[in-house]
Design a protein around this motif. Sequence first.
Motif, PDB file in Angstrom:
ATOM      1  N   LEU A  44      -1.480  -1.173  -4.138  1.00 14.98           N
ATOM      2  CA  LEU A  44      -2.665  -0.352  -4.052  1.00 14.98           C
ATOM      3  C   LEU A  44      -2.281   1.285  -3.358  1.00 14.98           C
ATOM      4  O   LEU A  44      -1.545   1.397  -2.616  1.00 14.98           O
ATOM      5  CB  LEU A  44      -3.390  -1.105  -2.644  1.00 14.98           C
ATOM      6  CG  LEU A  44      -4.605  -0.283  -2.121  1.00 14.98           C
ATOM      7  CD1 LEU A  44      -5.902  -0.308  -3.378  1.00 14.98           C
ATOM      8  CD2 LEU A  44      -5.316  -0.959  -0.955  1.00 14.98           C
ATOM      9  N   LEU A  45      -2.739   2.050  -4.431  1.00 18.96           N
ATOM     10  CA  LEU A  45      -2.470   3.384  -4.236  1.00 18.96           C
ATOM     11  C   LEU A  45      -3.520   4.293  -3.401  1.00 18.96           C
ATOM     12  O   LEU A  45      -4.832   4.292  -3.995  1.00 18.96           O
ATOM     13  CB  LEU A  45      -2.232   4.016  -5.571  1.00 18.96           C
ATOM     14  CG  LEU A  45      -1.358   3.424  -6.554  1.00 18.96           C
ATOM     15  CD1 LEU A  45      -1.165   4.312  -7.962  1.00 18.96           C
ATOM     16  CD2 LEU A  45      -0.036   3.286  -6.047  1.00 18.96           C
ATOM     17  N   ASN A  46      -3.180   4.488  -2.268  1.00 17.86           N
ATOM     18  CA  ASN A  46      -4.180   5.238  -1.389  1.00 17.86           C
ATOM     19  C   ASN A  46      -4.056   6.829  -1.657  1.00 17.86           C
ATOM     20  O   ASN A  46      -3.156   7.364  -1.185  1.00 17.86           O
ATOM     21  CB  ASN A  46      -3.827   4.997   0.035  1.00 17.86           C
ATOM     22  CG  ASN A  46      -4.801   5.589   0.887  1.00 17.86           C
ATOM     23  OD1 ASN A  46      -5.974   6.389   0.632  1.00 17.86           O
ATOM     24  ND2 ASN A  46      -4.535   5.518   2.259  1.00 17.86           N
ATOM     25  N   LEU A  47      -5.018   7.102  -2.507  1.00 16.17           N
ATOM     26  CA  LEU A  47      -5.182   8.645  -2.929  1.00 16.17           C
ATOM     27  C   LEU A  47      -5.898   9.424  -1.892  1.00 16.17           C
ATOM     28  O   LEU A  47      -6.325  10.547  -2.088  1.00 16.17           O
ATOM     29  CB  LEU A  47      -5.762   8.693  -4.232  1.00 16.17           C
ATOM     30  CG  LEU A  47      -4.689   8.020  -5.209  1.00 16.17           C
ATOM     31  CD1 LEU A  47      -5.424   7.698  -6.605  1.00 16.17           C
ATOM     32  CD2 LEU A  47      -3.316   8.685  -5.396  1.00 16.17           C
ATOM     33  N   GLY A  94       0.353  -9.171 -12.297  1.00 17.99           N
ATOM     34  CA  GLY A  94      -0.082  -8.668 -10.891  1.00 17.99           C
ATOM     35  C   GLY A  94      -1.596  -7.706 -10.934  1.00 17.99           C
ATOM     36  O   GLY A  94      -2.113  -7.829 -11.915  1.00 17.99           O
ATOM     37  N   ARG A  95      -1.649  -7.158  -9.853  1.00 19.65           N
ATOM     38  CA  ARG A  95      -2.595  -6.303 -10.079  1.00 19.65           C
ATOM     39  C   ARG A  95      -2.461  -4.739  -9.217  1.00 19.65           C
ATOM     40  O   ARG A  95      -1.710  -4.857  -8.516  1.00 19.65           O
ATOM     41  CB  ARG A  95      -3.835  -6.739  -9.117  1.00 19.65           C
ATOM     42  CG  ARG A  95      -4.546  -7.896  -9.911  1.00 19.65           C
ATOM     43  CD  ARG A  95      -5.368  -8.669  -8.962  1.00 19.65           C
ATOM     44  NE  ARG A  95      -6.913  -8.063  -8.749  1.00 19.65           N
ATOM     45  CZ  ARG A  95      -7.932  -8.586  -8.406  1.00 19.65           C
ATOM     46  NH1 ARG A  95      -7.938  -9.760  -7.880  1.00 19.65           N
ATOM     47  NH2 ARG A  95      -9.038  -7.956  -8.283  1.00 19.65           N
ATOM     48  N   ILE A  96      -3.181  -3.870  -9.792  1.00 19.95           N
ATOM     49  CA  ILE A  96      -3.174  -2.497  -9.211  1.00 19.95           C
ATOM     50  C   ILE A  96      -4.535  -1.951  -8.843  1.00 19.95           C
ATOM     51  O   ILE A  96      -5.358  -2.078  -9.644  1.00 19.95           O
ATOM     52  CB  ILE A  96      -2.386  -1.614 -10.078  1.00 19.95           C
ATOM     53  CG1 ILE A  96      -1.875  -0.305  -9.291  1.00 19.95           C
ATOM     54  CG2 ILE A  96      -2.700  -1.395 -11.452  1.00 19.95           C
ATOM     55  CD1 ILE A  96      -0.791   0.737  -9.833  1.00 19.95           C
ATOM     56  N   GLY A  97      -4.484  -1.309  -7.625  1.00 18.64           N
ATOM     57  CA  GLY A  97      -5.831  -0.746  -7.319  1.00 18.64           C
ATOM     58  C   GLY A  97      -5.674   0.602  -6.785  1.00 18.64           C
ATOM     59  O   GLY A  97      -4.644   1.209  -6.381  1.00 18.64           O
ATOM     60  N   GLU A 103     -11.829  -3.732   2.036  1.00 14.76           N
ATOM     61  CA  GLU A 103     -12.374  -4.170   0.634  1.00 14.76           C
ATOM     62  C   GLU A 103     -11.419  -4.473  -0.298  1.00 14.76           C
ATOM     63  O   GLU A 103     -11.412  -5.389  -1.019  1.00 14.76           O
ATOM     64  CB  GLU A 103     -13.549  -3.141   0.283  1.00 14.76           C
ATOM     65  CG  GLU A 103     -14.634  -3.518  -1.067  1.00 14.76           C
ATOM     66  CD  GLU A 103     -14.825  -2.002  -1.458  1.00 14.76           C
ATOM     67  OE1 GLU A 103     -14.992  -2.071  -2.765  1.00 14.76           O
ATOM     68  OE2 GLU A 103     -15.111  -1.209  -0.766  1.00 14.76           O
ATOM     69  N   ALA A 104     -10.567  -3.417  -0.485  1.00 19.67           N
ATOM     70  CA  ALA A 104      -9.372  -3.546  -1.678  1.00 19.67           C
ATOM     71  C   ALA A 104      -8.589  -4.531  -1.379  1.00 19.67           C
ATOM     72  O   ALA A 104      -8.430  -5.583  -2.235  1.00 19.67           O
ATOM     73  CB  ALA A 104      -8.723  -2.278  -1.552  1.00 19.67           C
ATOM     74  N   ILE A 123       0.819  -1.296   0.014  1.00 20.69           N
ATOM     75  CA  ILE A 123       0.058  -0.142  -0.067  1.00 20.69           C
ATOM     76  C   ILE A 123       1.066   1.173  -0.069  1.00 20.69           C
ATOM     77  O   ILE A 123       1.885   1.344   0.854  1.00 20.69           O
ATOM     78  CB  ILE A 123      -0.887   0.017   1.144  1.00 20.69           C
ATOM     79  CG1 ILE A 123      -1.780  -1.287   1.364  1.00 20.69           C
ATOM     80  CG2 ILE A 123      -1.836   1.243   1.104  1.00 20.69           C
ATOM     81  CD1 ILE A 123      -2.631  -1.451   2.624  1.00 20.69           C
ATOM     82  N   LEU A 124       0.593   2.179  -0.781  1.00 18.80           N
ATOM     83  CA  LEU A 124       1.355   3.301  -0.968  1.00 18.80           C
ATOM     84  C   LEU A 124       0.455   4.443  -0.679  1.00 18.80           C
ATOM     85  O   LEU A 124      -0.651   4.873  -1.207  1.00 18.80           O
ATOM     86  CB  LEU A 124       1.912   3.775  -2.343  1.00 18.80           C
ATOM     87  CG  LEU A 124       3.125   2.998  -2.917  1.00 18.80           C
ATOM     88  CD1 LEU A 124       3.096   1.674  -2.892  1.00 18.80           C
ATOM     89  CD2 LEU A 124       3.459   3.570  -4.398  1.00 18.80           C
ATOM     90  N   ASP A 125       0.582   5.115   0.719  1.00 20.20           N
ATOM     91  CA  ASP A 125      -0.238   6.099   0.890  1.00 20.20           C
ATOM     92  C   ASP A 125       0.511   7.623   0.532  1.00 20.20           C
ATOM     93  O   ASP A 125       1.656   7.980   1.099  1.00 20.20           O
ATOM     94  CB  ASP A 125      -0.215   6.114   2.714  1.00 20.20           C
ATOM     95  CG  ASP A 125      -0.863   4.750   3.285  1.00 20.20           C
ATOM     96  OD1 ASP A 125      -1.950   4.741   3.031  1.00 20.20           O
ATOM     97  OD2 ASP A 125      -0.171   4.292   4.182  1.00 20.20           O
ATOM     98  N   ILE A 126      -0.143   7.804  -0.378  1.00 18.67           N
ATOM     99  CA  ILE A 126       0.350   9.243  -0.969  1.00 18.67           C
ATOM    100  C   ILE A 126      -0.255  10.614  -0.310  1.00 18.67           C
ATOM    101  O   ILE A 126      -1.461  10.629   0.027  1.00 18.67           O
ATOM    102  CB  ILE A 126       0.015   9.290  -2.567  1.00 18.67           C
ATOM    103  CG1 ILE A 126       0.801   7.515  -2.940  1.00 18.67           C
ATOM    104  CG2 ILE A 126       0.885  10.435  -2.928  1.00 18.67           C
ATOM    105  CD1 ILE A 126       0.332   7.669  -4.344  1.00 18.67           C
ATOM    106  N   GLN A 127       0.457  11.421   0.121  1.00 14.78           N
ATOM    107  CA  GLN A 127       0.035  12.687   0.521  1.00 14.78           C
ATOM    108  C   GLN A 127       0.571  13.991  -0.227  1.00 14.78           C
ATOM    109  O   GLN A 127       1.871  14.024  -0.455  1.00 14.78           O
ATOM    110  CB  GLN A 127       0.702  12.642   2.054  1.00 14.78           C
ATOM    111  CG  GLN A 127       0.026  14.313   2.842  1.00 14.78           C
ATOM    112  CD  GLN A 127       0.253  13.909   4.276  1.00 14.78           C
ATOM    113  OE1 GLN A 127       0.821  13.191   4.654  1.00 14.78           O
ATOM    114  NE2 GLN A 127      -0.780  14.418   4.958  1.00 14.78           N
ATOM    115  N   GLY A 128      -0.394  14.751  -0.745  1.00 13.71           N
ATOM    116  CA  GLY A 128      -0.029  16.137  -1.264  1.00 13.71           C
ATOM    117  C   GLY A 128      -0.642  15.890  -3.008  1.00 13.71           C
ATOM    118  O   GLY A 128      -0.721  14.745  -3.249  1.00 13.71           O
ATOM    119  N   LYS A 129      -0.672  16.890  -3.320  1.00 14.24           N
ATOM    120  CA  LYS A 129      -0.876  17.050  -5.005  1.00 14.24           C
ATOM    121  C   LYS A 129       0.253  16.413  -5.832  1.00 14.24           C
ATOM    122  O   LYS A 129       1.305  16.407  -5.233  1.00 14.24           O
ATOM    123  CB  LYS A 129      -1.006  18.433  -5.300  1.00 14.24           C
ATOM    124  CG  LYS A 129      -1.982  19.298  -4.826  1.00 14.24           C
ATOM    125  CD  LYS A 129      -2.256  20.838  -5.549  1.00 14.24           C
ATOM    126  CE  LYS A 129      -3.448  21.623  -4.904  1.00 14.24           C
ATOM    127  NZ  LYS A 129      -3.391  22.720  -5.621  1.00 14.24           N
TER     128      LYS A 129
END
Lengths: 135, 135, 115, 115
Positions: free
Chosen positions: C47-50, C76-79, C108-109, C13-19
């Motif tokens: 999984l990109l957490n936006l 693989g998979r990307i969500g 869920e993801a 999981i990539l928790d991304i913060q900011g524009k």
Amino acid sequence: MPEEFVIKLELPSEMQLIYVLDSVVAEIVKEMQFEEDAAEQVNLAVIEAGTNAIRHGNKNNLHKRAYFEFHVSNECLTIVVRDEGEGFDPDDVADPLDPENLLSTGGRGIFLIRVSMDEVTFSDHGRKLTMVKYK
Amino acid sequence: MPEEFVIKLELPSEMQLIYVLDSVVAEIVKEMQFEEDAAEQVNLAVIEAGTNAIRHGNKNNLHKRAYFEFHVSNECLTIVVRDEGEGFDPDDVADPLDPENLLSTGGRGIFLIRVSMDEVTFSDHGRKLTMVKYK
Amino acid sequence: MNVNIRERDGVTILDIQGKIIGSDSLDLKRIIDEQIASSAEGEAKLLLNLAKVPMMDSSGLGVVVAAYTSVQRKKGRIGLLNLGKSINSLIVMAKLITIFERYNSEDEAIAAMNK
Amino acid sequence: MNVNIRERDGVTILDIQGKIIGSDSLDLKRIIDEQIASSAEGEAKLLLNLAKVPMMDSSGLGVVVAAYTSVQRKKGRIGLLNLGKSINSLIVMAKLITIFERYNSEDEAIAAMNK
Ligand SMILES: Nc1ncnc2c1ncn2[C@@H]1O[C@H](COP(=O)(O)OP(=O)(O)O)[C@@H](O)[C@H]1O
Ligand SMILES: Nc1ncnc2c1ncn2[C@@H]1O[C@H](COP(=O)(O)OP(=O)(O)O)[C@@H](O)[C@H]1O
């Protein structure tokens, strides 16, 4: 706010400075009290235009500059973006919605500008972009 | 970040636009990685200078403009502020620390600019202010 | 833009913060490429957490598309998790809405991506 | 800048939010003047909560000084609550540190201002 005025910003061609542009636009749309959706569309269009001017126009050459004008009036915001590059033909750009381009990693900037703003005009061989958003 | 470059901002004389100036400065000091205290001092000095240019210099005349240049280098930030007013004599300004001025409601702007920045120079009869902050 | 990386049940999981604008997309691309490169065939689950990304420009979107393609290639998979309104409409405008798996909850993801 | 006004034990608390720069000081002055005007002699007790004010310029400081003077004239009191480092150093630089009552807790401020 007064009737009509112009704010100008001039940046050297360094992508990290896109955040300066971003913050100026954010303040202007806030001051003009654009609705949230419209504000985000203006924000996106300006970032795309600034990125193109710096990357494609000026080719990240720090001695070339990108020029931004924000014409604020009661009805609309008109933004002019100019670069010092070689120009290009804006009509000769591939359609990013064409199925064969859908998974392309680029080529959506001008398309997004066109759908985000109400009027979009290129001039000076693509070196000057004028775009309008009504309130 | 590259060696040295200049960002320019031009505002009509409308005090509400001070927030545009504020946001540009905030991005520049962040990008330059000034320490927090120094960043706040630069921020304050620029706001004071911008306010003076718009209020005292251009007398809130929307047709007169305030010009800002941010010269960014590895060692320092040099800021030039110009207005289109009648100028003034910066040496002829009352000392806000004089006991009889302590409870005055104004007259602290130039003083705060001088204590916040490392070098402060007025020229063109007070219409041009150049100030430097080292990192 | 800041990116925090964590693992949960085999999903990165990539928790991304900011524009994500301007040169941020290059930084993001580097991070994603590393994650994909270090996963074995069939194991790349990204999984990109936006949730904390208020805005993304076309170069950011290009990075997500590139990630989708690389992950596909590795079976693989990307969500995409917690898309805000503005990024969602970006994806709609680009006609990519049917391409990306989108989720509004992490549980869920994770469940879906492990199926 | 936004200002919320509330009363507590005879003290009018102004919770200010955002930088006080440029034309904000005029807005703040109007709000403060109204509060002082509507208080009877000896009753004007004003507490400016600056916890959420990251910065103030010289015109903002001028408004606080003006408020101090008006309140004094009405035999009232004015206090500053939760000064951040940058506003504190502004007040120090202006040699006003001994003039203003400053507090770091609302309870403490209310108690002191009612003594
Ligand atoms: N200011 C400009 N100067 C020169 N060429 C440009 C400019 N703006 C856009 N272009 C050209 O148009 C193409 C499409 O631009 P765009 O739709 O923004 O997508 P992208 O930037 O992802 O390539 C660019 O790849 C570039 O070749
Ligand atoms: N750019 C300027 N043009 C003309 N006069 C100025 C300018 N800047 C400052 N002054 C004069 O100097 C005085 C002191 O300025 P300053 O120390 O900033 O305090 P204040 O703005 O509160 O008066 C002003 O009242 C004004 O008369």
